[in-house]
Design an enzyme around this catalytic site. Sequence first.
Site, mmCIF file in Angstrom:
data_model
loop_
_atom_site.group_PDB
_atom_site.id
_atom_site.type_symbol
_atom_site.label_atom_id
_atom_site.label_comp_id
_atom_site.label_asym_id
_atom_site.label_seq_id
_atom_site.Cartn_x
_atom_site.Cartn_y
_atom_site.Cartn_z
ATOM 1 C CB VAL A 73 -13.880 2.152 7.116
ATOM 2 C CG1 VAL A 73 -13.088 2.456 8.605
ATOM 3 C CG2 VAL A 73 -14.165 0.541 7.145
ATOM 4 C CE1 TYR B 163 -11.534 -4.500 -2.303
ATOM 5 C CE2 TYR B 163 -13.484 -3.051 -2.651
ATOM 6 C CZ TYR B 163 -12.849 -3.978 -1.883
ATOM 7 O OH TYR B 163 -13.081 -3.936 -0.471
ATOM 8 C CG HIS B 164 -16.747 -4.120 -4.937
ATOM 9 N ND1 HIS B 164 -16.405 -2.954 -5.875
ATOM 10 C CD2 HIS B 164 -17.093 -3.615 -3.925
ATOM 11 C CE1 HIS B 164 -16.672 -1.960 -5.005
ATOM 12 N NE2 HIS B 164 -17.002 -2.302 -3.706
ATOM 13 C CB SER C 266 -14.958 -2.207 -9.044
ATOM 14 O OG SER C 266 -14.693 -2.881 -7.793
ATOM 15 C CB THR D 97 -16.031 16.101 -6.017
ATOM 16 O OG1 THR D 97 -14.898 15.124 -5.146
ATOM 17 C CG2 THR D 97 -14.968 17.188 -6.578
ATOM 18 N NE ARG E 45 -3.385 2.236 0.172
ATOM 19 C CZ ARG E 45 -3.083 3.656 -0.323
ATOM 20 N NH1 ARG E 45 -1.995 3.308 -1.098
ATOM 21 N NH2 ARG E 45 -3.856 4.754 -0.557
ATOM 22 C CG LEU F 92 -18.413 10.579 5.787
ATOM 23 C CD1 LEU F 92 -19.009 11.825 5.366
ATOM 24 C CD2 LEU F 92 -18.895 9.787 6.671
ATOM 25 C CE LYS G 127 -12.028 -7.499 -0.286
ATOM 26 N NZ LYS G 127 -11.341 -7.444 0.777
ATOM 27 N NE ARG H 6 -13.073 11.288 -3.350
ATOM 28 C CZ ARG H 6 -12.357 11.839 -4.212
ATOM 29 N NH1 ARG H 6 -10.994 11.726 -4.162
ATOM 30 N NH2 ARG H 6 -12.796 12.580 -5.270
ATOM 31 C CB THR I 261 -16.639 -5.050 0.617
ATOM 32 O OG1 THR I 261 -17.352 -4.054 -0.136
ATOM 33 C CG2 THR I 261 -16.331 -6.072 -0.919
ATOM 34 C CG ASN J 77 -2.222 -8.519 -4.106
ATOM 35 O OD1 ASN J 77 -1.124 -8.937 -3.616
ATOM 36 N ND2 ASN J 77 -2.933 -7.942 -3.125
HETATM 37 N N1 LIG Z 1 -11.361 0.683 3.950
HETATM 38 C C1 LIG Z 1 -12.564 0.529 3.750
HETATM 39 O O1 LIG Z 1 -13.391 1.341 3.717
HETATM 40 C C2 LIG Z 1 -13.122 -0.891 3.453
HETATM 41 C C3 LIG Z 1 -14.239 -1.144 3.288
HETATM 42 C C4 LIG Z 1 -14.914 -2.412 3.240
HETATM 43 C C5 LIG Z 1 -13.820 -3.238 3.247
HETATM 44 N N2 LIG Z 1 -12.363 -3.028 3.330
HETATM 45 C C6 LIG Z 1 -11.574 -4.478 3.216
HETATM 46 O O2 LIG Z 1 -10.615 -4.293 4.599
HETATM 47 C C7 LIG Z 1 -9.311 -4.744 4.022
HETATM 48 C C8 LIG Z 1 -8.507 -3.687 4.731
HETATM 49 O O3 LIG Z 1 -8.738 -2.367 3.964
HETATM 50 P P1 LIG Z 1 -7.865 -1.117 4.136
HETATM 51 O O4 LIG Z 1 -8.754 0.188 4.038
HETATM 52 O O5 LIG Z 1 -7.175 -1.332 5.563
HETATM 53 O O6 LIG Z 1 -6.941 -1.226 3.096
HETATM 54 P P2 LIG Z 1 -5.440 -0.784 2.926
HETATM 55 O O7 LIG Z 1 -4.980 -0.844 1.610
HETATM 56 O O8 LIG Z 1 -4.864 0.457 3.729
HETATM 57 O O9 LIG Z 1 -4.613 -2.043 3.796
HETATM 58 C C9 LIG Z 1 -4.264 -3.304 3.133
HETATM 59 C C10 LIG Z 1 -2.999 -3.737 3.808
HETATM 60 O O10 LIG Z 1 -2.704 -5.060 3.104
HETATM 61 C C11 LIG Z 1 -1.551 -5.200 2.603
HETATM 62 N N3 LIG Z 1 -1.201 -5.986 1.452
HETATM 63 C C12 LIG Z 1 -1.961 -5.991 0.280
HETATM 64 N N4 LIG Z 1 -1.689 -7.143 -0.490
HETATM 65 C C13 LIG Z 1 -0.658 -7.885 0.441
HETATM 66 C C14 LIG Z 1 -0.012 -9.094 0.059
HETATM 67 N N5 LIG Z 1 -0.140 -9.608 -1.057
HETATM 68 N N6 LIG Z 1 0.882 -9.590 1.022
HETATM 69 C C15 LIG Z 1 0.965 -8.972 2.132
HETATM 70 N N7 LIG Z 1 0.465 -7.661 2.442
HETATM 71 C C16 LIG Z 1 -0.421 -7.222 1.640
HETATM 72 C C17 LIG Z 1 -1.193 -3.765 2.030
HETATM 73 O O11 LIG Z 1 0.597 -3.380 2.342
HETATM 74 C C18 LIG Z 1 -1.958 -2.779 3.199
HETATM 75 O O12 LIG Z 1 -1.059 -2.489 4.103
HETATM 76 C C19 LIG Z 1 -9.472 -4.750 2.703
HETATM 77 O O13 LIG Z 1 -9.318 -6.289 2.479
HETATM 78 C C20 LIG Z 1 -10.682 -3.930 2.168
HETATM 79 O O14 LIG Z 1 -11.277 -5.023 1.105
HETATM 80 C C21 LIG Z 1 -12.183 -1.597 3.702
#
Ligand SMILES: NC(=O)c1ccc[n+]([C@@H]2O[C@H](COP(=O)([O-])OP(=O)(O)OC[C@H]3O[C@@H](n4cnc5c(N)ncnc54)[C@H](O)[C@@H]3O)[C@@H](O)[C@H]2O)c1
Lengths: 414, 414
Positions: free
Chosen positions: A230, A200-201, A198, A272, A46, A258, A204, A260, A156, A130
């Site tokens: 979140v 991404y979705h 998407s 926006t 990330r 939110l 999941k 943003r 999600t 990934n």
């Molecule tokens: N943030 C949101 O609003 C939200 C909403 C719904 C679901 N989620 C889910 O929660 C989870 C965490 O989201 P987040 O917002 O903390 O995302 P984020 O990108 O901030 O954190 C994900 C972390 O996973 C690490 N990562 C990714 N691929 C990796 C790999 N192959 N090996 C090791 N580490 C890896 C990244 O370096 C990062 O630190 C995600 O799966 C996301 O889909 C987040």
Amino acid sequence: MNLQNKHLKSNKKIVVLGGDGFCGWPTSLHLSNSGHDVIIIDNLSRRNIDNELEAESLTPIQPMGTRLKVWEEISRRKIDFYNINIANDYDYFLKVIIDEQPDAIIHFAEQRSAPYSMKSPKHKRYTVNNNLNATHNVLCAIVESGLDIHLIHLGTMGVYGYGTAGMKIPEGYLDIEVQTEAGNRIDQQILYPTNPGSIYHMTKSQDQLLFQYYNKNDSVRITDLHQGIVWGTNTKETKMDERLINRFDYDGDYGTVLNRFLMQAAVGHPITVHGTGGQTRAFIHIQDTVRCIQLAIENPPKREERVMIYNQMTETHRVNDLAQLVSELTNGEIAYVPNPRKEAAENDLHVKNDLFLSKGLKPITLDEGLMQEVTKIAKKYASRADHTKIPAKSTWTKEQHPGTLKERATDLVK
Amino acid sequence: MNLQNKHLKSNKKIVVLGGDGFCGWPTSLHLSNSGHDVIIIDNLSRRNIDNELEAESLTPIQPMGTRLKVWEEISRRKIDFYNINIANDYDYFLKVIIDEQPDAIIHFAEQRSAPYSMKSPKHKRYTVNNNLNATHNVLCAIVESGLDIHLIHLGTMGVYGYGTAGMKIPEGYLDIEVQTEAGNRIDQQILYPTNPGSIYHMTKSQDQLLFQYYNKNDSVRITDLHQGIVWGTNTKETKMDERLINRFDYDGDYGTVLNRFLMQAAVGHPITVHGTGGQTRAFIHIQDTVRCIQLAIENPPKREERVMIYNQMTETHRVNDLAQLVSELTNGEIAYVPNPRKEAAENDLHVKNDLFLSKGLKPITLDEGLMQEVTKIAKKYASRADHTKIPAKSTWTKEQHPGTLKERATDLVK
Ligand SMILES: NC(=O)c1ccc[n+]([C@@H]2O[C@H](COP(=O)([O-])OP(=O)(O)OC[C@H]3O[C@@H](n4cnc5c(N)ncnc54)[C@H](O)[C@@H]3O)[C@@H](O)[C@H]2O)c1
Ligand SMILES: NC(=O)c1ccc[n+]([C@@H]2O[C@H](COP(=O)([O-])OP(=O)(O)OC[C@H]3O[C@@H](n4cnc5c(N)ncnc54)[C@H](O)[C@@H]3O)[C@@H](O)[C@H]2O)c1
């Protein structure tokens, strides 16, 4: 110092995959502070994507080494860290699991931005590769370790699609009636048919099939948390020292709606809204995220039980209503811009979240939390903002983002 | 020479992914013989797996170079060949698609053995990684090429699971009734909820989600063929010269049930039935496979139409009945061995296959085709058989295949 009892009776060893991320970092601290032994695995992808996008967290997040040192000083509790790409380095990952023998693994480690997943074929392919290999490797390693590890995964709300005519979205499973050959009608319960919005979705939705399979074939105990968007930044623990501060993404790819809006208002950028803002979404505060995960850990499914699915969200809001709310709080102006996504202009969303409520979750509502976020975070770090990173530029189809076939092809075929 | 009209009015350019394989090779020849321009892409991974397993086709298949030279001599039609790993070499693959501008792509290029996919974590991980990246890359490349290419994919009947109490399995989509918040019942049609029986089958369930998504977001025209177990070896074209002969797998991993029985009987090995043989499966002859694919090509979905799903099977049989049938034809003896799979001991299976029948398919039945297979192929090449490769040794869980945690772990963590 506000630290909790370090010697929980039900102390567990917990591996947090993606523990450097927006949800993973505060979860790690919360669980450590609750008396659990926490081990973080993250490949820092990330942070590398921040480099690629030339974007940065609004808040000044510290390197992992600093984060862990500060946490140990403050809490006298150690969190171990391994830099492992769990999608690629299976053997090393398995070795760590076998050595550490965790009771639970929390899996945040996926590429989680929908716009990033739609940027280009390279980004689509990265996200699929990934996320699916990451999730599959975790399941494979659990089975191979021979340990009875409880896996908690962050899914999600987006897998459900955006609401079905008049139906309240259940927690993972849908009651249906089907017709037999003899013409009788029988009741069944199925995994909710997904309609991801998407790439991404979609990963999941595919993760869900991995969970179903490993649960059926190998009796792996799995909790899948279908999380809403979140909002908020800090939790009790990340507030203890500025060097523990959590990530706040505001750029067009990783910033969520939110956060943003709050940031845009704080830095004097128009708020926006994409399209008419008629999209309804589910939300949860980061402090509730970490509580929900703790509840999930404390309530593991039994060994032969099916995958347990919770809707991890506390409120639904129409995007335009949120924009109005933030605008009223801040006197910010709203700008309506073309929607880069391919989705319905308007949708309703009714969601069940009884499971977490029944386990004692007391949600933080937008009303209480919002002003604090604006002043404490968005305003405080406003000077760190790069305004050029605010617009959302990834589009869902080529028609939305013109460019000739030839140009795009040469881009790819070196 | 029995060659058909080379100048079809509706002549199409068709890329066959996996065109060196058991289904892909006869399909390529059949389409070439029907007047279409065929291009094969294959990374020869199936031949490499033969090396890994120290197994070989019962029939003496020739290298691709020989196959194509002989076909050109006989038919005066050229088939081009590219050795590309479509799961890895995206840029090269995209370049070929852009250069060749095909009307249709037929996608056979996946790891297709359920037992192989369950052999070890390495094999599970290979199957997930290969199959999902392969399918996703194909979709990505179609969108990126900007061409309106019709994608035909080979799925499996196995995604449905093995039958649902009294229900006839529909072609891909299920009619259901659900309840609204207001208590009204509404009709919906959903993708049939899958219940795959192995990692391999699971990747096909995940493929389906990829198809739904790319069809929705990018209007890609897709036909997904849920194929039954293919039996038989040769088609009209592969019989034209022995050097065109098709692959015949009989080993414990790649051999499919009916072909295994035929071969076992021919070489005097007991006919090995797993468990009670109470499993019911769907079947189709290889000659019907190639006809079905031609029908699918000639009946593409329209541009905004949803994914078209056919059940590509012609008969269902209980495994034990097949064993009895082969035993009667050959006087072979039946041996009941423990089932290496994790599945119900017995199941019923009722399947709709109206779509292909309505398009003119005249199925080859077991009754007509079976004796010919036994004498022409299995007996003819019996001397090439390696009896040690016949038993099925991959098991679905560790309990079925004992081995201590330590041993297996050291195996993996070098
Ligand atoms: N943030 C949101 O609003 C939200 C909403 C719904 C679901 N989620 C889910 O929660 C989870 C965490 O989201 P987040 O917002 O903390 O995302 P984020 O990108 O901030 O954190 C994900 C972390 O996973 C690490 N990562 C990714 N691929 C990796 C790999 N192959 N090996 C090791 N580490 C890896 C990244 O370096 C990062 O630190 C995600 O799966 C996301 O889909 C987040
Ligand atoms: N044989 C059956 O009974 C049966 C039944 C149902 C469905 N199917 C499906 O039909 C398709 C073809 O099956 P088959 O029996 O011909 O299998 P096969 O293994 O004989 O052929 C598959 C071919 O694809 C190639 N391939 C695999 N991965 C590749 C990659 N990444 N890049 C390029 N080429 C790759 C292999 O080298 C091989 O030649 C498969 O998708 C299978 O799931 C087969």
